[in-house]
Design a protein around this motif. Structure first.
Motif, PDB file in Angstrom:
ATOM      1  N   GLU A  12       0.816  -1.221   0.000  1.00  0.00           N
ATOM      2  CA  GLU A  12       0.000   0.000   0.000  1.00  0.00           C
ATOM      3  C   GLU A  12       0.852   1.275   0.000  1.00  0.00           C
ATOM      4  O   GLU A  12       0.344   2.341  -0.294  1.00  0.00           O
ATOM      5  CB  GLU A  12      -0.983   0.099   1.200  1.00  0.00           C
ATOM      6  CG  GLU A  12      -1.860  -1.105   1.411  1.00  0.00           C
ATOM      7  CD  GLU A  12      -2.973  -1.195   0.368  1.00  0.00           C
ATOM      8  OE1 GLU A  12      -3.860  -0.337   0.360  1.00  0.00           O
ATOM      9  OE2 GLU A  12      -2.907  -2.121  -0.465  1.00  0.00           O
ATOM     10  N   MET A  13       2.128   1.177   0.377  1.00  0.00           N
ATOM     11  CA  MET A  13       2.952   2.385   0.323  1.00  0.00           C
ATOM     12  C   MET A  13       3.138   2.778  -1.141  1.00  0.00           C
ATOM     13  O   MET A  13       3.167   1.916  -2.014  1.00  0.00           O
ATOM     14  CB  MET A  13       4.331   2.138   0.945  1.00  0.00           C
ATOM     15  CG  MET A  13       4.323   2.125   2.451  1.00  0.00           C
ATOM     16  SD  MET A  13       6.000   1.887   3.048  1.00  0.00           S
ATOM     17  CE  MET A  13       5.730   2.077   4.809  1.00  0.00           C
ATOM     18  N   VAL A  14       3.274   4.092  -1.390  1.00  0.00           N
ATOM     19  CA  VAL A  14       3.414   4.575  -2.765  1.00  0.00           C
ATOM     20  C   VAL A  14       4.839   5.101  -2.979  1.00  0.00           C
ATOM     21  O   VAL A  14       5.332   5.889  -2.178  1.00  0.00           O
ATOM     22  CB  VAL A  14       2.396   5.704  -3.042  1.00  0.00           C
ATOM     23  CG1 VAL A  14       2.536   6.183  -4.480  1.00  0.00           C
ATOM     24  CG2 VAL A  14       0.986   5.217  -2.763  1.00  0.00           C
ATOM     25  N   THR A  32       4.118   4.012  -8.200  1.00  0.00           N
ATOM     26  CA  THR A  32       3.687   2.620  -8.096  1.00  0.00           C
ATOM     27  C   THR A  32       3.290   2.303  -6.652  1.00  0.00           C
ATOM     28  O   THR A  32       3.955   2.721  -5.709  1.00  0.00           O
ATOM     29  CB  THR A  32       4.845   1.684  -8.507  1.00  0.00           C
ATOM     30  OG1 THR A  32       5.339   2.094  -9.769  1.00  0.00           O
ATOM     31  CG2 THR A  32       4.408   0.237  -8.558  1.00  0.00           C
ATOM     32  N   VAL A  33       2.182   1.573  -6.504  1.00  0.00           N
ATOM     33  CA  VAL A  33       1.763   1.134  -5.170  1.00  0.00           C
ATOM     34  C   VAL A  33       2.441  -0.203  -4.869  1.00  0.00           C
ATOM     35  O   VAL A  33       2.378  -1.133  -5.684  1.00  0.00           O
ATOM     36  CB  VAL A  33       0.222   0.970  -5.110  1.00  0.00           C
ATOM     37  CG1 VAL A  33      -0.201   0.545  -3.707  1.00  0.00           C
ATOM     38  CG2 VAL A  33      -0.456   2.265  -5.504  1.00  0.00           C
ATOM     39  N   LEU A  34       3.102  -0.263  -3.738  1.00  0.00           N
ATOM     40  CA  LEU A  34       3.830  -1.488  -3.404  1.00  0.00           C
ATOM     41  C   LEU A  34       2.878  -2.625  -3.037  1.00  0.00           C
ATOM     42  O   LEU A  34       1.819  -2.391  -2.460  1.00  0.00           O
ATOM     43  CB  LEU A  34       4.774  -1.238  -2.223  1.00  0.00           C
ATOM     44  CG  LEU A  34       5.960  -0.302  -2.451  1.00  0.00           C
ATOM     45  CD1 LEU A  34       6.780  -0.173  -1.178  1.00  0.00           C
ATOM     46  CD2 LEU A  34       6.840  -0.815  -3.576  1.00  0.00           C
ATOM     47  N   THR A  35       3.276  -3.847  -3.414  1.00  0.00           N
ATOM     48  CA  THR A  35       2.541  -5.035  -2.980  1.00  0.00           C
ATOM     49  C   THR A  35       3.551  -5.960  -2.320  1.00  0.00           C
ATOM     50  O   THR A  35       4.769  -5.769  -2.458  1.00  0.00           O
ATOM     51  CB  THR A  35       1.938  -5.778  -4.187  1.00  0.00           C
ATOM     52  OG1 THR A  35       3.032  -6.181  -5.038  1.00  0.00           O
ATOM     53  CG2 THR A  35       0.983  -4.898  -4.962  1.00  0.00           C
ATOM     54  N   VAL A  52       9.427   6.677  -0.346  1.00  0.00           N
ATOM     55  CA  VAL A  52       7.978   6.518  -0.447  1.00  0.00           C
ATOM     56  C   VAL A  52       7.275   7.821  -0.075  1.00  0.00           C
ATOM     57  O   VAL A  52       7.839   8.685   0.592  1.00  0.00           O
ATOM     58  CB  VAL A  52       7.481   5.376   0.468  1.00  0.00           C
ATOM     59  CG1 VAL A  52       8.004   4.051  -0.011  1.00  0.00           C
ATOM     60  CG2 VAL A  52       7.858   5.621   1.913  1.00  0.00           C
ATOM     61  N   GLU A  53       6.031   7.923  -0.499  1.00  0.00           N
ATOM     62  CA  GLU A  53       5.215   9.099  -0.183  1.00  0.00           C
ATOM     63  C   GLU A  53       4.884   9.105   1.300  1.00  0.00           C
ATOM     64  O   GLU A  53       4.819   8.057   1.938  1.00  0.00           O
ATOM     65  CB  GLU A  53       3.899   9.060  -0.969  1.00  0.00           C
ATOM     66  CG  GLU A  53       4.062   9.128  -2.480  1.00  0.00           C
ATOM     67  CD  GLU A  53       4.344  10.544  -2.983  1.00  0.00           C
ATOM     68  OE1 GLU A  53       4.496  11.454  -2.154  1.00  0.00           O
ATOM     69  OE2 GLU A  53       4.419  10.706  -4.217  1.00  0.00           O
TER      70      GLU A  53
END
Lengths: 117, 274
Positions: A12-14, A32-35, A52-53
């Motif tokens: 969920e981190m961007v 990109t959204v991390l999975t 990350v954002e």
């Protein structure tokens, strides 16, 4: 945004900045959204840091004992050659105090936010 | 015999004019600067002829290291704001590091980190011309790069020794070469005719209390190097903090409170650098 070690990355981190190879080739674009799968892949590729954002301290809920312990562990490693150096040990202590204070501030900010909600 | 070897290595290192990426512009500009009648306009025109170099210089002067709020759009503007010595330092660093892009990427990041930290320290304690401190930080490990390019086999030996004995890169350099990068810096500064303050900053950053003419710049880079390593920005060749000499923080009047403030700022700025 914040630069974090891959171990602290969570789904969920961007990504705020692209992940690149040493030659500058982009592996994963910014935004990109991390999975979980992606994080494992990055780990396999030897990626150590991500940008990350947002502030992970907020996402992680203040500053956990775990984060502080990790920082202190890193200090021990960085200062490993100065065990007998009295002055360097003092410096290390000052920095360790800094981490503790930073952690306390983050926790207080977190508590204040929760109160406000 | 040993002395012979050292002299030979010094000669090999100082054959820097063979460095493929050192731009011809540098020579041309150096001549212009020596002449008191040259204008910044002439100098900036000479630099601007090399477009790739100009782009690199502009990228650098607009980075958070120098902390100018607006955008610097031209070489001439950069020269007026930062002064020729800073621009010269930037030209040298970007050109020299160019050769080492692949296997010394960590060192470039470490140098940027040290530049940023040195600039932050200089600002925090109210030094005049913090840009000069920044460029000294940027160039502080240039000797490592030049040695690695000119004597590639020594680079491998140094790296191996760091791992094997768990010593600092500087200690390993002394064992392999007989001298370390701070000494190489001194030769390079003479060779490139860098001003005395940068020379002291670069050659004394590991023993700042011995600097005689400009101790402050050596002390600031000494602390900047320590902070860059503490924050783990890039890689200076080994994974330890550098020794912080007793008395340096006191000489710069950096109390723990001032240090904490600097560190708070750096935490944010290092992210921008990534």
């Amino acid at each position: 945004m914040q630069k974090i070690p891959l171990q602290l990355a969570k789904p969920e981190m961007v990504l705020a900045k692209p992940v690149t190879r040493e030659n500058g080739m982009v592996l994963i674009a910014a935004g990109t959204v991390l999975t979980a799968g992606l994080i494992t892949k990055l780990d396999n590729m030897g990626v150590e840091l991500l940008v990350v954002e947002g502030e992970t301290l907020e996402m992680g809920g203040g500053c956990s004992e775990e984060v502080l312990a990790k920082k202190r562990e890193r200090l021990d490693h960085l200062f490993r050659k100065f065990a007998d150096d009295k002055y360097m040990q003092q410096v290390k202590q000052v920095i360790s105090d800094y981490y503790a204070r930073q952690c306390a501030l983050a926790a207080a900010a977190q508590a204040a936010r929760e109160e406000g909600q | 015999m040993e002395e012979d070897l050292r002299t030979k290595q010094k000669g090999a290192i100082l054959a820097v004019k063979d460095l493929p990426t050192l731009p011809g512009v540098l020579q041309e500009v150096a001549i212009l600067v020596e002449n008191p009648n040259s204008s910044t306009d002439q100098i900036s025109k000479a630099i601007s002829k090399d477009q790739v170099l100009s782009a690199k210089v502009l990228k650098m002067v607009n980075s958070p290291i120098y902390g100018f709020p607006g955008r610097i759009g031209s070489i001439q503007h950069a020269l007026v704001l930062l002064g020729f010595n800073v621009i010269k330092g930037i030209i040298i660093s970007t050109s020299v590091f160019e050769v080492m892009n692949e296997n010394m990427k960590g060192l470039w990041e470490h140098s940027l980190g040290c530049a940023l930290a040195s600039s932050a320290i200089a600002r925090a304690i109210g030094c005049k011309d913090p840009e000069e401190y920044a460029v000294a930080g940027l160039l502080h490990d240039i000797g490592k790069v030049v040695a690695a390019v000119q004597l590639p086999e020594s680079r491998a030996a140094i790296d191996a020794l760091v791992l094997e004995k768990d010593i600092s890169y500087r200690q390993a350099e002394s064992e392999v070469l007989g001298f370390a990068h701070d000494r190489i810096n001194l030769w390079l500064c003479n060779y490139w005719n860098l001003p005395a303050n940068l020379k002291e900053g670069l050659s004394y950053h590991h023993r700042p209390m011995s600097a005689t003419l400009y101790p402050k710049i050596a002390q600031v880079v000494h602390v900047g190097n320590f902070l860059a390593r503490l924050f783990g920005v890039g890689n200076g060749g080994d994974n330890q903090v550098s020794v912080l000499d007793e008395g340096v923080l006191e000489a710069l009047e950096i109390t723990p409170e001032v240090l904490f403030k600097i560190m708070d700022g750096l935490e944010r700025e290092f992210v921008d650098l990534a």
